[in-house]
Design a protein around this motif. Structure first.
Motif, mmCIF file in Angstrom:
data_model
loop_
_atom_site.group_PDB
_atom_site.id
_atom_site.type_symbol
_atom_site.label_atom_id
_atom_site.label_comp_id
_atom_site.label_asym_id
_atom_site.label_seq_id
_atom_site.Cartn_x
_atom_site.Cartn_y
_atom_site.Cartn_z
ATOM 1 N N LYS A 147 31.265 36.705 42.569
ATOM 2 C CA LYS A 147 31.776 37.762 43.548
ATOM 3 C C LYS A 147 31.621 39.264 42.447
ATOM 4 N N ASN A 148 32.087 39.302 41.647
ATOM 5 C CA ASN A 148 31.813 40.534 40.123
ATOM 6 C C ASN A 148 30.662 41.070 40.009
ATOM 7 N N LYS B 171 29.562 43.167 43.079
ATOM 8 C CA LYS B 171 30.733 44.327 43.168
ATOM 9 C C LYS B 171 29.984 45.127 42.216
ATOM 10 N N PRO C 237 25.873 46.115 43.546
ATOM 11 C CA PRO C 237 25.652 45.617 45.224
ATOM 12 C C PRO C 237 23.687 46.308 45.459
ATOM 13 N N ASP D 277 30.170 47.247 52.155
ATOM 14 C CA ASP D 277 29.182 47.479 51.080
ATOM 15 C C ASP D 277 29.932 46.051 50.235
ATOM 16 N N PRO D 278 28.707 45.957 49.860
ATOM 17 C CA PRO D 278 29.325 44.620 48.749
ATOM 18 C C PRO D 278 30.099 45.184 47.588
ATOM 19 N N ALA D 279 30.018 46.186 46.832
ATOM 20 C CA ALA D 279 31.239 46.806 46.082
ATOM 21 C C ALA D 279 32.487 46.495 46.044
ATOM 22 N N THR D 280 32.547 46.309 47.728
ATOM 23 C CA THR D 280 34.552 46.756 48.061
ATOM 24 C C THR D 280 34.544 45.620 48.811
ATOM 25 N N SER E 25 35.824 37.990 50.675
ATOM 26 C CA SER E 25 34.618 37.445 50.752
ATOM 27 C C SER E 25 35.513 36.431 52.307
ATOM 28 N N GLY F 197 38.809 44.215 51.833
ATOM 29 C CA GLY F 197 38.493 43.397 50.388
ATOM 30 C C GLY F 197 39.486 42.689 50.522
ATOM 31 N N GLU G 35 27.853 39.135 51.767
ATOM 32 C CA GLU G 35 28.006 39.347 50.519
ATOM 33 C C GLU G 35 27.885 39.880 49.366
#
Length: 736
Positions: A150-151, A154, A157, A396-399, A402, A531, A554
């Motif tokens: 996940k990190n 983010k 992305p 937005d996968p960066a924010t 899940s 988020g 994601e």
């Protein structure tokens, strides 16, 4: 000796195993852990069905049955890689390959007539579709993205296609006459043996299935698809796609729903090509050509027919007259309707949503799409996501948050369509589910061609599912939402059980909700955009859909998920992600000796397996292997050593080398076990000093064809040679 069972499966995951397993075996041996394989591949499952026809050297044990028994014991520690859930065309292709390799197995009987043909068909029916998962999943599912993944998503992305507010992409679904609207459900009060009986209009009774054992408290459901309503619906959707000037696509699951969905797929093919089947339907049927096998099978099979050229011309005319058809491969002319297992809903719908709501058209360009999902049980989930993207734009996968999943699947819970209680009805009448004393528990009036099916959900898995949901909510602090619809018969009974079992647990301070699937989707999407995380607690089919839908949005893939199945009797099953892209990877390897399969899911499953072993067997070194592997995987992601897409980059073999290097360095640096650290110091030094040499050896083979000796059953020696081309790396592992 502590033991891990590592499954031998199919396609890209199998090829990756030839490269990764030697690393696992070498490292595990330092902790006194034995790693054994069991062959649950499609080819292996087929071979195990026919020992009487094979030589001693060709016979293999029924590994799936063995693992099914193991899964019910506390000692179980199984790492399960993706396997082929075979459609009939895949099954036939595997049989053909095995016959060419010298296995004297029979052809798949399409229309069995003799007792021998019926017995053969029964053996093949045990193999096709989602044959593996119901056997091994003796627990419920805990599936989530590891923090490291996940990190990484983010920080890096993946690309998301932009959405337009005037997008014409939508889902079309029936809403009446379908499985959802016709469903009936009952909770049986005592252990019993049920039967399923067809009562003809003239009173003739035919037993469709007898000796259906049920336990007290079990939920038994039955439903049917009204095929007349289905055909009307499909004709309307073909016309709608044409009128709206959007691509037409059908999204089913002809692998898990191995009886019902191929039949539905066949009706889609017929609805799209009405003139073809009006003119040549009888001739095609007489030649044994079924629309259920798809347009690709039909076009291949008509080669030998007298009217073959005219039939092909009718297909071309149908393509010209109808709406533009979504494509699997526009360059090769492979359409959405070519092969029933090419477009699988749980992978195809998220991919479409991720790509601006587009699929690929015959012209090789993206376009808005009408996604036809006949049954309305879960179609609303996808429409809700589409509506959200149309209103709010791409995620937005960066924010984004899940949506981990707790899935009800133990003891084949809710395996609609993948078992032996689905029937295409031959004659008008009534289908009844009868108790042992003859009482009718459920009944439906049916017509010829209707698709009737039943399923069972035992009480103990439901109770365990509720417990796991509360456990995960407590561990994470995220809301847990049961995706259950009180207007659906099956879900009403589950809601009663959830409400009865929740008070058995400490839920103080937790948010536990029960929402219908479309509402649960909207709730989760609202939180995602803030988020925030939300646990989806679902039945087995939605588990399958959700654990592709949200990870693909994601993370860009569902292959990087951690999938733990705490087995109900104390063992552990660790699944390694989805295998939907595996066939394309094999094709690339054979063409240019480059395997882009990403084994990250295997890394996560292996760490969880070691951790489980440490807890259950008191093996301290297994815990060190788990902890150091987690840290090595973090380094692996940070340094971007995942496979790239094209020749010239790191492929699957190179990614395994780097994981092994980082893992050895972590083990050499850990302070809990000096002897273990010393054992890995030499290996870490050797790998680091020879890094460039090993990378060069792995890269040197790229670009030329690779011979693995078979698609469904590769030659072991050839596959091993292809997947282990670095003599330097092989020698270093052998020295350990």
């Amino acid at each position: 000796m502590a033991k891990i069972i590592y499954t031998h499966t199919d396609e890209a995951p199998l090829l990756a195993t030839y490269s990764f397993l030697p690393i696992i075996e070498a490292y595990a041996s330092t902790a006194g852990v034995d790693v054994e394989t069991r062959d649950i591949s499609l080819a292996g499952r087929i071979i195990a069905q026919f020992p009487e026809l094979l030589s001693d050297e060709q016979r293999i044990d029924d590994a799936l049955a063995e693992l099914g028994e193991l899964a019910t014991t506390p000692e179980a520690n199984i790492i399960k890689l993706p396997n082929i859930s075979a459609s009939i065309p895949q099954l036939k292709a595997a049989v053909k390959e095995l016959q060419e390799q010298g296995y004297a197995i029979p052809d798949y009987p399409e229309n069995p007539q003799t007792d021998e043909e019926k017995a053969t068909r029964a053996k093949y029916d045990k193999v096709k579709g989602s044959a593996v998962n119901p056997v091994l999943r003796e627990g419920n599912s805990d599936r989530r993205a590891p923090a490291s993944v996940k990190n990484y998503a983010k920080a890096h992305p993946h690309r998301m296609g932009a959405w337009s507010a005037d997008s014409k992409t939508n889902v079309a679904t029936m809403g009446k006459g379908d499985f959802r609207s016709n469903e009936k459900s009952v909770v049986v009060e005592a252990d019993d043996t049920l039967s399923i009986v067809h009562v003809g209009a003239d009173g003739t009774e035919t037993v469709l299935k007898d000796a259906v054992k049920v336990l007290a408290g079990e939920v038994v459901d039955a439903t049917f698809m009204d095929v007349a309503a289905l055909r009307r619906f499909l004709v309307e959707q073909v016309a709608r796609a044409k009128a709206d000037d959007v691509l037409f696509s059908a999204h089913l699951k002809a692998t898990m729903m191995k009886v019902s969905d191929p039949i539905i797929f066949g009706h889609v093919v017929q609805a799209f090509f009405p003139t073809l089947f009006e003119q040549y339907g009888e001739q095609l049927a007489a030649a044994g050509i079924s629309p259920n096998d798809g347009l690709g099978g039909l076009l291949s099979a008509v080669e030998g027919l007298p009217d073959g050229a005219a039939i092909k011309a009718a297909v071309e005319q149908g393509l010209a007259d109808g709406p533009a058809l979504a494509m699997v491969d526009s360059d090769k002319g492979i359409t959405n309707l070519h092969v029933p297992s090419d477009v699988i809903i749980d992978a195809s719908m998220p991919a479409m949503i991720r790509t601006s709501g587009h699929m690929w058209g015959p012209d090789g360009e993206e376009a808005d799409t009408l996604a036809v999902i006949p049954d309305s049980s879960y179609a609303g989930v996808y429409q809700t996501v589409i509506d959200d993207c149309r209103a709010n734009g791409a995620f937005d996968p960066a924010t984004m948050g899940s949506v981990p999943n707790v899935g009800l699947m133990a003891k084949a819970a809710e395996e609609y369509g993948s078992h032996d209680k689905t029937f295409e009805i031959p004659a008008a009448g009534t289908v009844e589910v009868r108790a042992g004393d003859g009482a009718v528990l459920l009944s439906h009036d049916v017509q010829p061609g209707d698709i009737w099916r039943a399923c069972q959900t035992k009480d103990a898995p439901i109770r365990d599912w509720v417990k796991l949901a509360v456990t995960r909510a407590r561990a994470t602090g995220a809301p847990a939402v049961f995706w259950l619809d009180e207007t659906r018969a099956h879900d009403r009974n589950l809601i009663e059980k959830v409400q009865a079992y929740l008070p058995e647990h400490d839920t103080e301070g937790l948010t536990i909700e029960i929402l219908a699937p479309a509402e649960a989707t909207a709730y989760s999407l609202e939180r995602i955009r803030r988020g925030e995380d939300t646990i989806s607690v679902t039945g087995n089919v939605l588990r399958d859909y959700n654990t592709d839908l949200f990870p693909i949005l994601e993370l860009g893939t569902s292959a990087k998920m951690l999938s733990i199945v705490p087995l109900m009797n104390g063992g552990g099953l660790f699944e390694t992600g989805a295998g939907g892209s595996a066939p394309k990877h094999v094709q690339q390897l054979v063409k240019e000796n480059y395997l882009r399969w990403d084994s990250l899911g295997e890394f996560f499953a292996l760490a969880a397996s070691f951790e489980h072993l440490a807890t259950t067997a008191g093996n301290a070194r297994a815990q060190i292997l788990a902890d150091t592997l987690d840290r090595a995987t973090g380094t692996f992601l940070d340094q971007d050593k995942s496979p790239t897409r094209r020749v010239g980059g790191i492929d699957n073999r190179g990614s395994h080398f780097y994981l092994g290097l980082f893992w050895a360095e972590e083990l050499a640096q850990q302070s809990e076990d000096a002897e273990l650290a010393a054992a890995f110091a030499s290996l870490a030094s050797t790998l680091r000093e020879n890094e460039q040499k090993i990378v060069d050896e792995l890269a040197a083979v790229q670009g030329s064809p690779a011979d693995i000796g078979g698609y469904y059953r590769p030659d072991g020696a050839k596959a091993d040679a292809v997947m282990r081309p670095s003599a330097t790396l092989n020698a270093a592992l052998a020295a350990l």
